[in-house]
Motif scaffolding. Structure first.
Motif, short mmCIF file in Angstrom:
data_model
loop_
_atom_site.label_atom_id
_atom_site.label_comp_id
_atom_site.label_asym_id
_atom_site.label_seq_id
_atom_site.Cartn_x
_atom_site.Cartn_y
_atom_site.Cartn_z
N VAL A 339 0.84 -1.19 0.00
CA VAL A 339 0.00 0.00 0.00
C VAL A 339 0.88 1.24 0.00
CG1 VAL A 339 -1.58 1.35 1.40
CG2 VAL A 339 -1.99 -1.08 1.08
N CYS A 340 1.84 1.28 0.92
CA CYS A 340 2.71 2.45 1.02
C CYS A 340 3.42 2.73 -0.29
CB CYS A 340 3.79 2.22 2.09
SG CYS A 340 3.25 2.68 3.72
N MET A 341 4.13 1.73 -0.80
CA MET A 341 5.01 2.00 -1.91
C MET A 341 4.22 2.25 -3.19
SD MET A 341 6.66 -1.72 -1.68
CE MET A 341 5.96 -3.23 -2.30
N THR A 342 3.12 1.51 -3.38
CA THR A 342 2.36 1.69 -4.61
C THR A 342 1.68 3.06 -4.62
OG1 THR A 342 1.98 -0.66 -4.51
CG2 THR A 342 0.69 0.57 -6.09
N LEU A 343 1.12 3.43 -3.50
CA LEU A 343 0.48 4.74 -3.45
C LEU A 343 1.49 5.84 -3.75
CD1 LEU A 343 -2.02 4.51 -0.48
CD2 LEU A 343 -2.52 4.92 -2.88
N ALA A 344 2.66 5.72 -3.16
CA ALA A 344 3.68 6.74 -3.42
C ALA A 344 3.96 6.82 -4.91
CB ALA A 344 4.95 6.42 -2.66
N ALA A 345 4.09 5.66 -5.55
CA ALA A 345 4.37 5.66 -6.98
C ALA A 345 3.23 6.35 -7.74
CB ALA A 345 4.56 4.24 -7.48
#
Lengths: 495, 489, 609, 104
Positions: A339-345
């Motif tokens: 969730v964290c990394m994909t949202l950031a992307a």
């Protein structure tokens, strides 16, 4: 407070906003997003004060569980939705153009983009809690139908509509299979409650054929949602065509909820030795094929959103591997990190899309010079997606690989390792565009305060979880995947 | 005192972050490096040589299931590696030209690479041991791609990233398998080790775990045929990256073999020792020949660093074949790791200076540098003769110990065993490395200087990092016990 | 208290460091510092020889850990100060001091004097290390360092292409020998668990031999390989003639008197091991004899004064090695001792000639120097007399007789070879003297030559004296270890002496007749001039095996490993990737079919039927 | 009429729907085929419910699901048709071959 009020609150909020929309001036649609996000933030706060024991035992508890997994995934869904709403705020100019056309003649229509996610969020929260197949079906459909609209919402763009139709038809097919599958599971066991299935299925010896038939159909339907081979095919097209916030939402929240459901549904079957003997190889092949397809398919991509789509397929492969490893806390962690990394992307994509107008990889050329901070966040998220250590994504992959090694799934490990190595290639390709390539213009790329905050939070989350995973781990409590409430287990009205 | 060690690990990372936040790059990074030198000096000072256990130990559980802890602690072996890292880091940071295009990134990236290496060497938890090493991968990739030299810098950056990425993934699987086979809930290396001693893993299991570890660690250390990334990457890398990677980070794989594979998988390592012997001879002889054919100084150093890894693998093989009482191999490997790290860093630093003066590193186009720049010639001589293994310089002591380790437990009545044959052939590498080094030295430094080029002699500021490295080579060469005294046996 | 042997060892090192780091700017100061230090060493070694306490506690250089309870746990630098070492030290320091003295004038013009004197001091340090080494490890360490200092000194004029090449060749050739030496040390260490000379000798005396048979032979021959390299024996002799590219005093010190003798010295040190294995001993003897013959043959056709001397050195070293192989290491060492003085004398004499002829080295461009440089001529002639072993009055006679005696006793073929070499020696040395010093001057330089300046003359005179008295019993017995001075009491001694005198006369007369009054060489034997093509053969072999193999390996690395396998893998991945990409044609129909197939497969795979 | 007859009928219905989805190219027709699949599911459910008696009465859970399915299907059709209409407005076609902007 009983947990089931959470969803009611969300739905109430959504309905209120839907009506309030009529009274908001067109310029101020942003406020809707803000209200929605703050409301969800309150709900998220409430997550920590709800008391699972307060569930009304007769009316709600048989269908609805508030076990630790459910609460965790509700939290994920809420966080994801909050961020998606914020992302939508930032993305509004593009959305407006997509909905109203280039001349922007008709005002309005944007508010739905902020309200529908609330419905979907409620649906995902229910999915997380659903312990009855009927209830599961309903919540899943709430999510899916909201997404049909969201995906196709930029109705002036063919891409969005095409994505909508593809998603609609394949999603409807999966709905059909889900229902048909549920009927067969019911026909074979006479049960629709997962807690009953969890008790009964592991020891079942008759009606196995019908049960397997039904469960495979349900598996196929859930595989659609999670994006497993060969039911992944909608993902690249839909991710690319849908508005970026919706893509993010699909990639993150919908997948997370579906993974929990998949794990819950499969658990009893994996516990039945006769079925497991067939099921595990099948799941293994699916997982391996998904890993290969996702990672190798991503190799040749030049559109960032499409790349993220393949990446999401690849991650689905890892998640299934994690489910096969039978340690669901690790899968939960993986999803939290995801969730964290994909949202950031996706935040980065939407920022670039807004100012450059494209979401090709070449749009990211020289980002390191135009906005070093944004480039840094994207490096962190790419590294995390690739599974570079000391980022959250690595802990996830580490856990999944460890589960596979511990379970002795060596062929799968042999596929997962090169697949992950290929991942290095395409994730670092993003980094390459940002750092190595020369930008078309050197203007600094502005980022709004909102996005800055969101990105900072997500990046910090990715890094902190990579260094100190215990923070998230504490939220994930080890519990049986399928909750078996003492009450239902005893008073199971088996025929 | 654990705080000293913790500071040592996190200081470079913090400094990199500060530089990212626009702190003055050169002052911050050099200041950090100097503080780190003092920290390591403090570690040396307070290190208890009598105690065989991990010192300055600290631990913070970061994950309960599986039990992962951010645990630091050092023994003599790690202390030597820390010394190496700090020394090379200092020199590498000093070498960066503050006016260069990407100077800020170079400073931050170098600090990150060193931080990763130091973290790995100081970790007593298998997870962070692995994780810290990988941390260095991104700055390496970025720096080679952005500040790399030559036309194929980018493809070299790709290659090193993918190669090492895949290698470390295989390594990860090996480590996980090891962890699983030992049935330990946590990842603490000391506990795993104790477990492996008390309840050894079944030989067949050991065997294939050892294979995974050899492939994994081997590709990080450029064991032939997994070496293809090394030479192009070092040739393309900006000087600080080449220095830090070849000098420090590459040693991680050997450190891992010595720390994890050899003690925990004695049977498995013995099983593959035969293969290792063949491969290490390829490293030495085959790569030695490849090095002879090199036409540029930087590729030559890159290849030679691959070649010299063969000696270190010889130590690993000797340890595997003759058992843990072969302290010669252990000591030789550590000494040689230090020596090779310093000497290769010095060589790359010198190559950088040569290129800055002459604009080329093609050996055939260089001439007479010894006359034009005597101190450069002198320093290059030290580095070159060190890597040839001349007594009085650090590498010789290490190589001698490694060669001796091959004859440890030699029973003449049974004739020469494969280990001994391999050792003898490995000794031939001493001749090969002399051939290419002296050829290069002869062409580049002897003869008449090229009158058309301007050759400014080295300034004192330029000499300082070079002299620091060269000095380390001489001091350790004369008094290897300075390092060996920290080793427990 | 300072231990004198350590002081002796470290003094030159300190000098070298001092000169390099502090006196780099001043050639004069460097020269005088170096010379003073060399004389200081001479004083130290004399005082040690005449009875100053020679105790030296070992220095633990490197601890090897607790690998075996009853073995040494460290590599130590232990100094062995027996008579052998001290007498060798005396030779080294005498020649060293005189060469320093000689260099004061010879190198006065050189710009890089500090480097030169630092190199000389470094060499003295390394050589002292070899001589005083108490074990093979230490010997190896200094063995290599001697190689380094030789490399630096040969390449002193490194801007000259030939000097640069020669220095490289010397180092590499030595490295090959060192490879063998190290392997030998490893074998000995592995088998005996020690490489300390005293300990080894005790083990051998007790008859406790862990190493036997082929391995023993191999071990000894490996150690011998070190000597082959350092003492330039066939087949590694090729570097020594080229090493003459260095300044002449260096040739005198390193490539005539001391360093090249180190190989023989080492063989003498380990002669108790060589005695154990007849095969190895015989091999050594034959290599020595062969080298002596080969080098003497080649010397007859050299035109360069230094090269003649270089080949002569080779040939004399061959004698010594042969003697070691014939288990007459006392004779070998005695010859080493005398040879050091007269060969240094010859080289310095040649140096004086070259200096006075403005660096002309071709003897056919000299001539008539006897009149212009009488003192130099006289000393050179005496040196020659020593080398060709003029009976009774020269040191060379005694030592060579000792060798011939032992050769006669041990192996007749070798004896005849040695005798023939003696004849050749007389022949080529007479040729040298006749061509260079007698007759008419054949070039302007030779016509303008004047007597050597005083410091040179002084050095020459000292060496002349030593060359004469070096062979006399009263002098040599005072210095050499007990029993090393030959007794000449064998029954066949008279026969041997007769043969040797006949050879001497034959050589001198033939040469005199042939070369007297000639303008250019009447003999022209190309193979001998080209060193029997051995250099060309090596060049070819290197090109074929080393460079060829290197090229093949590099091509393999680039094309097969990197290109085919790595590139192939990359291409394959890309190709598979694009196949997978094509499986995503964007057609909804295809997706539906895929999904339907998927469902069917799932059901089929799990159906119980 | 036994349970099997109903199940077979429903199965045929399901297969028809699936087959139709595969062979037809008109999006509207495909959408109808999907409804067939849902219908087969409802039929199966009713059949199971009818033949699985709990204390003499059909199982109420399954019949409840039927109503939900019908409701959901209706909602899906509503949304789906709206999207298809939008698509038609923008591309003047409801043919699958005309969806080709997203691929690769």
């Amino acid at each position: 407070m009983s947990p089931h009020y959470l969803e009611i609150f969300v739905i109430g909020l959504a309905l209120t906003l839907l009506m309030a929309d009529a009274f908001f001036p067109a310029r101020e649609k942003r406020v809707i997003a803000w209200i929605g996000a703050s409301g969800l933030a309150i709900v998220f706060g409430l997550l920590f004060v709800v008391d699972p024991a307060a569930l009304p035992p007769d009316t709600i508890a048989p269908y609805y569980s508030a076990d630790p997994h459910a609460l965790f995934f509700k939290g994920l869904a809420l966080i994801a939705t909050i961020f998606v709403l914020l992302l939508g705020c930032d993305f509004m100019p593009v959305l407006r153009r997509g909905i109203n056309g280039a001349d922007n003649d008709r005002k309005g229509g944007v508010a739905e983009s902020f309200i529908l996610p609330l419905f979907a969020c409620a649906g995902m929260m229910w999915m997380a809690s659903a312990t009855d197949l009927i209830f599961l079906f309903l919540s899943l459909e709430l999510v899916t139908i909201s997404f049909y609209v969201l995906v196709a919402s930029m109705r002036r763009q063919v891409g969005s509509l095409e994505a909508g139709v593809k998603y609609l038809l394949l999603g409807a097919l999966s709905t059909g299979m889900l229902v048909y599958g549920i009927t067969w599971v019911f026909g074979a066991t006479g049960m629709t409650k997962m807690s009953q299935l969890a008790v009964a299925v592991p020891g079942m010896t008759d009606n196995i054929a019908a049960l397997t038939f039904g469960s495979m159909l349900v598996l196929a339907a859930l595989a659609f949602k999670v994006g497993l081979f060969p039911f992944h095919s909608w993902i690249p097209d839909v991710y690319q065509g849908a508005p970026t916030p919706v893509t993010a939402f699909l990639a993150v929240a919908s997948k997370a909820a579906a993974v929990l459901v998949l794990a819950r549904f499969l658990d009893p079957f994996l516990n039945n030795p006769e079925i497991a003997a067939k099921l595990i190889p099948v799941l293994g092949v699916i997982s391996g094929a998904t890993l290969l397809f996702g990672n190798l398919g991503a190799l040749g991509q030049y559109n960032f959103k499409r790349l993220m789509a393949y990446s999401s397929i690849a991650h689905a492969g890892f998640l299934l591997l994690g489910i096969l490893g039978r340690d669901f806390t690790l899968v939960s962690f993986y999803l939290g990190a995801y969730v964290c990394m994909t949202l950031a992307a996706f935040f980065a994509i939407s920022i670039v899309r807004r100012s450059v107008g494209r979401d090709d990889l070449s749009a990211f050329n020289g980002l390191a010079r135009r906005n070093p901070a944004l480039a840094f966040t994207l490096v962190v998220s790419a590294a995390s997606l690739a599974g570079v250590p000391l980022t959250a994504g690595f802990i996830g992959k580490f856990g999944v690989l460890m589960g596979a090694v511990n379970a002795g799934y060596w062929p799968l490990v042999a596929v997962a390792v090169p697949a992950a190595a290929v991942g290095f290639y395409y994730y670092f390709k993003i980094v390459r565009h940002m750092f190595w390539e020369k930008p078309d213009d050197l203007e600094p790329l502005p980022v709004g305060r909102l996005s800055t905050t969101a990105l900072a939070l997500l990046t910090a989350g990715t890094l902190v979880l990579g260094f100190y995973p215990r923070l998230l781990e504490r939220a994930i409590q080890d519990a049986p995947i399928v909750p078996i409430p003492a009450a239902t287990a005893n008073t199971a009205d088996t025929p | 005192m654990p705080i000293v060690l913790i500071l040592l690990v996190f200081l470079p990372l913090a400094a990199a972050a500060l530089i990212g936040l626009r702190a003055p790059a050169r002052a911050t990074s050099l200041g950090t490096a100097i503080v780190m030198v003092f920290l390591v000096a403090a570690l040396n000072h307070y290190f208890d040589r009598e105690s065989p256990s991990m010192q300055f130990a600290s631990s913070l559980t970061v994950m309960e299931n599986p039990g992962i802890a951010l645990a630091f602690g050092i023994d003599g072996m790690s202390l030597v590696m820390l010394l190496l890292s700090v020394l090379v880091l200092f020199a590498a940071l000093w070498m960066i030209d503050p006016l260069a295009d990407n100077a800020r990134l170079q400073y931050a990236g170098s600090l990150l690479i060193a931080g990763g290496a130091i973290g790995a060497f100081a970790s007593t938890d298998l997870f962070f041991f692995f994780a810290f090493h990988e941390l260095a991968l991104i700055p390496t990739f970025l720096l080679i791609g952005m500040c790399g030299r030559g036309s194929n810098a980018r493809s070299a950056a790709w290659r090193i990233t993918l190669y090492l990425g895949l290698g470390s993934l295989i390594l990860l699987v090996g480590l996980l398998a090891l962890h699983h086979a030992l049935g330990q809930p946590g990842f603490s290396i000391t506990e795993l080790h104790a477990r492996a001693m008390a309840d050894p893993i079944a030989p067949e299991t050991q065997s294939w775990i050892a294979l995974l570890l050899i492939i994994g660690f081997g590709s990080l250390v450029s064991l032939v045929p997994l070496h293809s990334w090394a030479a192009p990457a070092y040739a393309a890398a900006p000087t600080p990256v080449a220095m830090l990677h070849a000098g420090v980070l590459k040693k991680f794989g050997l450190y891992g073999l010595l720390r994890v594979a050899v003690p925990m998988l004695p049977e498995g390592m013995r099983e593959w020792a035969g293969l290792l012997l063949v491969l290490l001879l390829l490293n030495i002889i085959y790569m030695g020949l490849v090095t002879i054919a090199c036409k540029r100084l930087d590729t030559m150093f890159g290849c030679s660093s691959v070649m010299h890894m063969g000696y270190l693998f010889l130590a690993v093989a000797a340890l595997s074949l003759t058992g843990p009482d072969n302290t010669l191999a252990y000591r030789g490997a550590i000494l040689l790791m230090f020596a090779h790290g310093v000497s290769i860093a010095l060589l790359f630093a010198l190559a950088d200076r040569i290129e800055s003066r002459t604009g080329t590193l093609e050996i055939a186009r260089l001439s007479g540098l010894g006359r034009a720049m005597p101190s450069l010639g002198f320093l290059f001589g030290i580095a070159a003769f060190a890597s040839i293994g001349l007594p009085g310089l650090a590498n010789f002591a290490g190589e001698l110990l490694v060669f001796l380790s091959g004859f440890h437990g030699f029973r003449p009545s049974e004739g020469l065993q494969p280990l001994q044959w391999a050792t003898i052939l490995a000794v031939w590498g001493v001749v090969i490395s002399a051939v290419y080094m002296l050829r290069a030295y002869r062409t580049a430094f002897m003869g008449d200087p090229d009158a058309s080029r301007r050759h400014d002699v080295l300034t004192t500021e330029e000499k300082l990092p070079l002299a620091a490295l060269a000095g380390a080579l001489v001091v350790v060469g004369f008094f290897p016990n300075l390092l060996l005294q920290y080793l427990p046996f | 208290m300072v231990q004198l042997p350590w002081l002796l060892l470290l003094l030159p090192l300190a000098t070298a460091a001092l000169i390099h780091f502090a006196l780099g700017g001043s050639g004069r100061l460097a020269a005088w510092t170096g010379t003073a230090s060399a004389f200081g060493m001479l004083g130290l070694s004399v005082s040690l020889l005449v009875g100053a306490t020679a105790e030296a506690s070992p220095f633990v250089w490197l601890e090897t850990g607790m690998f075996h309870p009853d073995l040494e746990q460290a590599i130590t630098l232990s100094l062995k100060t027996d008579r052998l070492a001290l007498s060798m030290m005396l030779v080294v320091t005498i020649v060293g001091a005189l060469v320093h003295l000689f260099s004061l004038t010879y190198m006065a013009e050189d710009k890089a004097r500090p480097r030169y004197y630092a190199g000389l001091s470094l060499f003295l340090f390394s050589m002292t290390g070899i001589v005083l080494a108490g074990n093979l490890f230490m010997m190896f360490i200094f063995w290599e360092l001697v190689g380094l200092s030789s490399y630096l000194l040969i390449g002193h004029w490194f801007t000259k292409k030939s000097a640069a090449e020669a220095s490289k060749k010397a180092f590499l050739t030595n490295r090959i020998g060192d490879f063998g030496f190290l392997v030998g040390i490893l074998l000995i260490w592995g088998a005996f668990g020690t490489v300390d000379f005293n300990a080894l000798e005790r083990r051998v005396d007790l008859g406790n031999l862990p190493l036997t048979g082929g391995l023993l032979t191999a071990g000894i021959l490996c150690l011998f390989a070190g000597a082959v390299g350092k003492s330039a024996q066939f087949p590694l002799h090729v570097w020594l003639p080229d090493a003459m590219e260095g300044p002449t005093p260096v040739s005198a010190l390193i490539h005539a008197a001391t360093m090249v003798a180190a190989g023989v010295y080492m063989l003498v040190r380990i002669s108790f091991l060589i005695a154990l294995d007849p095969t190895a001993a015989m091999t050594i003897a034959w290599i020595g004899g062969g080298t002596a013959l080969l080098a003497a043959l080649l010397a007859t056709q050299q035109d360069d004064i230094k090269r003649v001397l270089a080949y002569s050195t080779l040939s004399q070293l061959g004698y010594m090695v042969m003697a070691v192989g014939l288990l007459a290491s006392q004779a070998a060492y005695f010859h080493l001792f005398t040879h050091a003085f007269f060969k240094a004398l010859l080289f310095l004499g040649a140096g004086a000639v070259i200096y006075c002829c403005h660096h002309e080295q071709n003897i056919w461009k000299m001539g008539g120097l006897a009149k212009r440089m009488p003192l130099t001529f006289a000393t050179f002639a005496i040196g020659t007399a020593c080398l060709i072993a003029v009976p009774y009055v020269t040191s060379g006679f005694y030592s060579k007789e000792a060798i011939l005696d032992s050769a006669y006793a041990a192996s007749r073929p070798l004896f005849w070879i040695a005798a023939f070499v003696a004849l050749l020696t007389a022949f080529y040395m007479t040729r040298l003297v006749v061509v260079a010093f007698l007759g008419k001057a054949r070039s302007q330089y030779a016509r303008d030559a004047v007597e050597a300046p005083t410091p040179m003359a002084f050095a020459l005179t000292c060496l002349t004296l030593l060359s004469i008295v070096g062979g006399f019993r009263f002098f040599a017995e005072a210095i050499l270890p007990r029993g090393f001075y030959p007794t000449f009491d064998s029954p066949h001694h008279n026969f041997v002496m007769a043969v040797s005198i006949i050879c001497l006369l034959a050589g001198v007369v033939a040469s005199f007749l042939l070369y007297r009054g000639r303008e250019k060489d009447p003999l022209h034997i190309t193979p001998l001039r080209r060193g029997l093509y051995i250099d060309d053969l090596y060049t070819g072999l290197i090109r074929l095996f080393q460079d060829g193999a290197a090229a093949v390996a590099a091509a393999f690395d680039r094309h097969i490993l990197n290109g085919f396998f790595l590139g192939g893998t990359a291409a394959l991945t890309q190709a598979v990737g694009s196949v997978f990409r094509r499986m995503q044609p964007g057609s909804l129909h295809f997706y539906l079919v895929l999904a339907a197939l998927g469902i069917m497969l799932l059901i089929w795979a799990t159906s119980t039927v | 009429m036994t349970l099997e007859h109903y199940l077979i009928a429903a199965g045929i219905l399901f297969c028809t729907g699936l087959f139709g989805m595969i062979v037809r190219r008109n999006i509207l027709v495909i959408f109808m085929c999907l409804e067939l699949i849902l219908a087969s599911a409802t039929l199966t459910l009713v059949a199971f419910s009818r033949f699985r008696l709990t204390s003499g009465l059909p199982d109420i859970d399954a019949q409840m699901l039927v109503f939900f399915v019908i409701t959901v299907a209706a909602a899906e059709v509503a949304v789906g048709l709206a999207i298809i209409v939008s698509l038609y407005r923008s591309t003047q076609s409801v043919h699958m071959e005309d969806l080709h902007t997203l691929k690769g």
